[in-house]
Design a protein around this motif. Structure first.
Motif, PDB file in Angstrom:
ATOM      1  N   GLN A 238     -10.456 -71.663  38.694  1.00 48.37           N
ATOM      2  CA  GLN A 238     -10.568 -71.753  40.146  1.00 48.37           C
ATOM      3  C   GLN A 238      -9.324 -72.330  40.807  1.00 48.37           C
ATOM      4  O   GLN A 238      -9.107 -72.132  42.009  1.00 48.37           O
ATOM      5  CB  GLN A 238     -11.798 -72.586  40.520  1.00 48.37           C
ATOM      6  CG  GLN A 238     -11.713 -74.053  40.150  1.00 48.37           C
ATOM      7  CD  GLN A 238     -12.963 -74.815  40.568  1.00 48.37           C
ATOM      8  OE1 GLN A 238     -13.899 -74.226  41.113  1.00 48.37           O
ATOM      9  NE2 GLN A 238     -12.972 -76.109  40.334  1.00 48.37           N
ATOM     10  N   ASN A 298     -19.806 -69.837  40.718  1.00 48.77           N
ATOM     11  CA  ASN A 298     -18.597 -70.275  41.401  1.00 48.77           C
ATOM     12  C   ASN A 298     -18.227 -69.267  42.480  1.00 48.77           C
ATOM     13  O   ASN A 298     -17.807 -68.138  42.201  1.00 48.77           O
ATOM     14  CB  ASN A 298     -17.461 -70.410  40.379  1.00 48.77           C
ATOM     15  CG  ASN A 298     -16.303 -71.205  40.922  1.00 48.77           C
ATOM     16  OD1 ASN A 298     -15.782 -70.910  41.987  1.00 48.77           O
ATOM     17  ND2 ASN A 298     -15.889 -72.231  40.183  1.00 48.77           N
ATOM     18  N   LYS A 300     -15.758 -69.383  44.562  1.00 51.42           N
ATOM     19  CA  LYS A 300     -14.316 -69.148  44.620  1.00 51.42           C
ATOM     20  C   LYS A 300     -13.903 -68.066  43.624  1.00 51.42           C
ATOM     21  O   LYS A 300     -13.082 -67.188  43.951  1.00 51.42           O
ATOM     22  CB  LYS A 300     -13.566 -70.450  44.328  1.00 51.42           C
ATOM     23  CG  LYS A 300     -12.087 -70.394  44.637  1.00 51.42           C
ATOM     24  CD  LYS A 300     -11.450 -71.764  44.498  1.00 51.42           C
ATOM     25  CE  LYS A 300      -9.963 -71.712  44.857  1.00 51.42           C
ATOM     26  NZ  LYS A 300      -9.337 -73.068  44.733  1.00 51.42           N
TER      27      LYS A 300
END
Length: 663
Positions: A238, A298, A300
């Motif tokens: 990330q 996640n 992102k």
């Protein structure tokens, strides 16, 4: 002097036996290094035995000489300055002496080593009183202690891994994360030890946020990076888009290769084609599952994947990236990943469209629901149209919308109603304009051409009427049947629509697929000339040709006719095969499947026309080689003319039937 070189008191000088510390013959005779001396205890034993052996040997000689001649040393006068009681010096047999002491020393050293090894195992083994009595049984079965201790170690490590997982799921979040952080701090120094590395990785796996310093150490070491769990890699990815791109890129290439391989499959079938697998089955593919695992929850990373897909779609115009965009979202939907589905504005739209693709039809209710999503895009959120258009550009979505449009036109013919602007048209137009919208960054729903609704679609409906009229006439009795011929010309406006408007071309091509699937040879031969020049060469696209070749398998009997083969191959496929290798591959696929139906003269001409050149790819050469093998097998099956001439006619005598007695 140290204990290694000191001389014990009361013993004679050392005697050099030519033996090293292990009882072996030494090569040199000079000064010995410190490492060649035996331990102090063994040295004292050696010197003691030397003294006793020498003394006993001399006493025996003195006794023998005292009983002998008068001139023996004991009858002589003692030498001046010497004690008469002191026995004279005698030479010792060095070979007997060395052999005896060597054996004694070797046995004592071996005993010392066994005692040392036993003490080492006792001190460093598993210190359980109940275990000591059981260990000899392992020795009886020939089980090495290393194997036993390794199994104990593996069992303890598994218990430790279970305990770490239990800590990660017990108690309050702050308390369990604090325990895991403390455990990681104490154990991270052992991360490069293969036997204990799984424990450290397990601790990191259950931490929602691994300390930045340790993440950098893992990322810097390739072995540790490969060994760590995907949960840890997500925390690395990330903040490192380039590294994440390196991980995703091979999966995207694999996905495209799988789709292209399915399009060029040698199997031709209406029931098993590119669009046969259900959406749920497609989402179980390796690439989709790996991407779903890599993204997890996640947001992102999910945004990064979508950005990769948009970029590759713009760069290559490959619509399979649009398929992957929809499949990834629905895969996360099936796992109930609310963190992502709740923030993706296309979630509910994709969910509804996925249900339509599963049923291969868009009914009126779902059409209104999908249209409601388009109408619900608020001002300032027009960028959502870019993602919606990419989802609609998915070939599975285009296939469903186009088939539903053709079916809708047939319903209008039965209702004697002209077409109007509908939700299906809006969705098709938005999907086909996806690349232009994302490339220009002008997020605005494209308007449908009025002539498409008022002229082109009614023209398609007239083709449907011609088919119905001809079919009904063919079913009439012979005395009522009028001499009707099927129309074999196309209106110029129809060809112009196919060349200039993408949506008209898409709907027209799916109408061709529809009549081919219905085994309507007359309609197919009528429309084929209009497909030579189409918008963006869509008629020579891989998806359309894949479906057309499968549907043509239903017309296998027609390939024996010269006119049919001339219209299909010479008038359509061979016009584009020199400039597009994919068309050549599809034509070879068709011949491999139906070569036995084609007339021999025409088959030989087609074989020469489709022969690969020096610039042709390996795929074309492989297909051409397969066709050659099929033709050779066909030649071997055919009987030779001599065999046919020699075969005698089968003559059976007619049975004689006696006439009835009454006649």
């Amino acid at each position: 002097m140290s204990g290694w070189t000191s001389q014990p008191e009361g013993l004679p000088p050392r005697v050099s036996l030519g033996l090293d510390a292990h009882g072996e013959q030494s090569e040199g005779t000079g000064p010995r290094s410190r490492s060649h001396f035996v331990p102090p205890v063994s040295a004292r034993l050696l010197w003691k035995h030397t003294y006793l052996f020498d003394r006993e040997h001399k006493q025996g000689e003195w006794q023998a000489e005292g009983e002998g001649e008068a001139g023996s040393p004991r009858s002589r006068e003692p030498h001046a300055g010497l004690d008469p009681r002191t026995p004279p010096e005698r030479k010792v047999d060095s070979s007997v002496f060395a052999t005896t002491l060597g054996c004694e020393l070797h046995s004592r050293l071996c005993l010392t080593r066994r005692e040392s090894g036993s003490r080492e195992r006792t001190e460093n083994g598993v210190l359980l009183p109940s275990l000591q009595s059981a260990l000899p049984f392992l020795d009886l079965h020939g089980t090495p202690r290393l194997e036993f201790h390794q199994s104990v170690f593996d069992e303890l490590r598994d218990k430790l891994l279970e305990r770490v997982s239990a800590i990660a799921s017990e108690g309050k979040a702050e308390e369990r994360y604090k325990k895991l952080e403390d455990l990681l701090e104490k154990s991270f120094s052992l991360v490069k030890m293969p036997s204990l590395q799984p424990v450290v990785m397990c601790v990191m796996k259950h931490l929602p946020k691994v300390p930045e310093k340790k993440l950098k150490l893992v990322m810097a070491d390739k072995e540790l990076y490969r060994a760590c769990a995907v949960e840890v890699k997500r925390q690395i990815w990330q903040d490192n888009q380039a590294l994440f791109g390196d991980e995703v890129s091979p999966l995207l290439k694999q996905y495209i290769l799988e789709k292209e391989s399915a399009l060029f499959s040698t199997e031709l079938s209406v029931l098993h084609n590119f669009f046969s697998p259900s959406p749920k089955t497609r989402r179980q593919g390796e690439v989709v599952q790996k991407l779903t695992q890599m993204v997890g929850k996640n947001v992102k990373l999910y945004d990064m994947v979508l950005q990769f897909l948009r970029t590759l779609f713009l760069r290559t115009r490959n619509v399979h990236y649009c398929t992957l965009r929809a499949e990834l979202l629905m895969s996360l939907h099936e796992l109930d990943v609310g963190d992502i589905c709740s923030v993706d504005p296309c979630h509910k739209f994709t969910w509804c469209l996925d249900a339509c693709i599963r049923e291969r039809f868009v009914d009126s209710k779902r059409a209104r629901e999908l249209q409601g999503f388009l109408d619900g895009v608020k001002k300032g959120q027009e960028q959502v149209l870019g993602d919606l258009s990419m989802i609609l550009c998915d070939p599975f979505a285009i296939n469903t919308l186009s088939l539903s449009t053709v079916r809708h036109l047939q319903e209008l013919v039965g209702q004697e109603t002209l077409p109007r602007v509908s939700a299906l048209g809006r969705l098709l137009a938005l999907g086909q304009g996806a690349w232009d919208m994302i490339d220009s960054q002008v997020f605005k729903e494209p308007k449908m051409e009025v002539e498409l609704i008022t002229r082109f679609l009614p023209m398609l409906m007239s083709f449907v009427v011609d088919d119905h009229t001809f079919n009904v006439d063919q079913k009439l009795p012979a005395e009522e049947k009028a001499p009707v011929t099927y129309p074999n010309t196309l209106p110029e406006s129809f060809t112009k629509f196919l060349q200039e408007q993408r949506m008209a071309c898409e709907v027209g091509l799916y109408y061709v697929l529809h009549i081919t699937k219905q085994r309507n040879k007359n309609a197919l031969l009528r429309l084929l000339p209009g497909l030579v020049e189409t918008f963006g060469d869509l008629a020579f696209g891989d998806i359309f040709l894949h479906l057309l070749m499968g549907n043509l398998a239903l017309l296998a009997d027609e390939f024996a006719l010269e006119d049919f083969c001339r219209s299909l191959f010479d008038g359509f496929l061979l016009t584009a095969s020199p400039r597009k290798e994919s068309v050549q591959r599809h034509a070879l696929r068709l011949l491999i499947h139906l070569h036995h139906r084609v007339a021999p003269s025409k088959l030989e001409a087609l074989r020469k026309a489709l022969e690969p050149t020096g610039q042709s790819g390996e795929a074309v050469k492989e297909l051409y080689s397969q066709l050659g093998e099929k033709l050779e097998q066909l030649e071997h099956r055919k009987p030779s003319p001599a065999q046919v001439a020699e075969t005698p006619a089968l003559e059976l005598p007619l049975p004689t039937v006696s006439a009835p007695a009454g006649l």
